[in-house]
Design a protein around this motif. Structure first.
Motif, PDB file in Angstrom:
ATOM      1  N   SER A 178       0.852  -1.196   0.000  1.00  0.00           N
ATOM      2  CA  SER A 178       0.000   0.000   0.000  1.00  0.00           C
ATOM      3  C   SER A 178       0.882   1.238   0.000  1.00  0.00           C
ATOM      4  CB  SER A 178      -0.872  -0.021   1.270  1.00  0.00           C
ATOM      5  OG  SER A 178      -1.579   1.187   1.436  1.00  0.00           O
ATOM      6  N   ILE A 187       3.095   4.407   0.408  1.00  0.00           N
ATOM      7  CA  ILE A 187       4.491   4.777   0.134  1.00  0.00           C
ATOM      8  C   ILE A 187       5.323   3.550  -0.239  1.00  0.00           C
ATOM      9  CG2 ILE A 187       6.598   5.668   1.223  1.00  0.00           C
ATOM     10  CD1 ILE A 187       4.760   7.583   2.851  1.00  0.00           C
ATOM     11  N   ASP A 215       4.590  -7.547   2.770  1.00  0.00           N
ATOM     12  CA  ASP A 215       3.461  -6.915   3.441  1.00  0.00           C
ATOM     13  C   ASP A 215       2.915  -7.891   4.474  1.00  0.00           C
ATOM     14  OD1 ASP A 215       1.926  -4.246   2.927  1.00  0.00           O
ATOM     15  OD2 ASP A 215       0.380  -5.685   3.474  1.00  0.00           O
ATOM     16  N   TYR A 252       3.798   7.388  18.203  1.00  0.00           N
ATOM     17  CA  TYR A 252       4.228   7.336  16.796  1.00  0.00           C
ATOM     18  C   TYR A 252       5.468   8.210  16.577  1.00  0.00           C
ATOM     19  CZ  TYR A 252       3.939   7.855  11.677  1.00  0.00           C
ATOM     20  OH  TYR A 252       4.226   7.890  10.326  1.00  0.00           O
ATOM     21  N   THR A 257      -1.901   8.917   1.494  1.00  0.00           N
ATOM     22  CA  THR A 257      -1.989   7.447   1.529  1.00  0.00           C
ATOM     23  C   THR A 257      -3.120   7.084   2.501  1.00  0.00           C
ATOM     24  OG1 THR A 257      -0.592   7.077   3.454  1.00  0.00           O
ATOM     25  CG2 THR A 257       0.547   7.308   1.338  1.00  0.00           C
TER      26      THR A 257
END
Ligand code: NAP
Length: 242
Positions: free
Chosen positions: A10, A12, A31, A149, A184
């Motif tokens: 998916s 980037i 992935d 994050y 994204t």
């Protein structure tokens, strides 16, 4: 060269995989979901490139070991590694559950550690390797309700610098890319308030496209980037100017 791109089903990662295939590399597309990885592989092969799908959770040591065995047996040892797999989770600090904190660090930090450690021996044997870690500008400036994050992305920048100091003389070149907001599914999931406010403060006035990060990674994987060691490149629409 053989290039392994994690989280390339998916956004980037998919754009990086497609760009590296265009550049002539054979791409191992990792992935969590084999189906998502295969979708990227299908796009690459339809465009005339070489790629193969490999499912693994980058935070799972046994799965990473098995993936490297499978990649090496079917394509050869990766000489390019792009640590891109990740996800965002947004919550006010006092509402971040320990499990959410741990999962962010497991995928971003432990995942980058595990996959890099699995790839490095073959790179060192060959005397040549390129590692690109996908961080985030939030690892440089922080982000509201993104303590876990942003902390994980800052860790990736520190790991990049430390590993670059240790490995560059042995032929392995390691850098990071710290994108600003990129269109994204990850950014789509963030709050509308955050996206509106962020877009308004960008000097460029727009979010980036995944293909624009593919171009930066392509550069870092090229001989033109020979002098880039332990750097954190900032394709971020002008949000962070260092
Ligand atoms: P995305 O579209 O959600 O893609 C992330 C990919 O990573 C997905 O295909 C996902 O797989 C995969 N993934 C997640 N956890 C994984 C794991 N444990 N093992 C293997 N693969 C895993 O997000 P993106 O925006 O392209 O983000 C890619 C990277 O760029 C992330 O590291 C992100 O933090 C970073 N980044 C993004 C932005 C931005 O604005 N978009 C900005 C700065 C940095 P499934 O879909 O199968 O779950």
């Amino acid at each position: 060269m053989i290039a392994l791109v994690t989280g390339a089903g998916s956004g980037i990662g998919a754009a990086i995989a497609e760009r590296l295939a265009q550049d002539g590399h054979t791409v191992a597309v990792n992935d969590l979901s084999l189906g998502h990885a295969q979708t990227t592989v299908d796009r690459i092969t339809a465009a005339g490139g070489q790629a193969r799908a490999f499912a693994a959770d980058v935070s799972d040591e046994a799965a990473v070991t098995q993936m490297l065995t499978d990649v090496t047996q079917s394509l050869g040892a990766p000489q390019i590694l792009v640590n891109n797999a990740g996800f965002a989770h947004q919550a006010p600090f006092l509402e971040i559950a320990t499990a959410d904190f741990d999962r962010i660090f497991a995928v971003h930090v432990r995942g980058t550690f595990l996959v890099t450690r699995a790839c490095l021996p073959a790179m060192l044997d060959a005397g040549h390797g390129i590692v690109v870690n996908i961080a985030s500008q939030l690892g440089q400036i922080g982000g509201v309700e993104l303590v876990h994050y942003a902390g994980a992305k800052a860790a990736i920048i520190g790991m990049t610098k430390s590993l670059a100091r240790e490995m560059s003389a042995k032929g392995v070149r390691i850098n990071a890319v710290a994108p600003g907001p990129i269109n994204t599914p990850l950014v789509e999931a963030l709050s509308e308030d955050w996206k509106t406010a962020k877009r308004a403060e960008l000097p460029l006035g727009r979010f980036g496209e995944a293909s624009e990060i593919g171009g930066v990674v392509s550069f870092l994987c090229s001989d033109d980037a020979a002098l880039f060691v332990g750097q954190t490149l900032g394709p971020n629409s002008g949000d962070v100017m260092l």
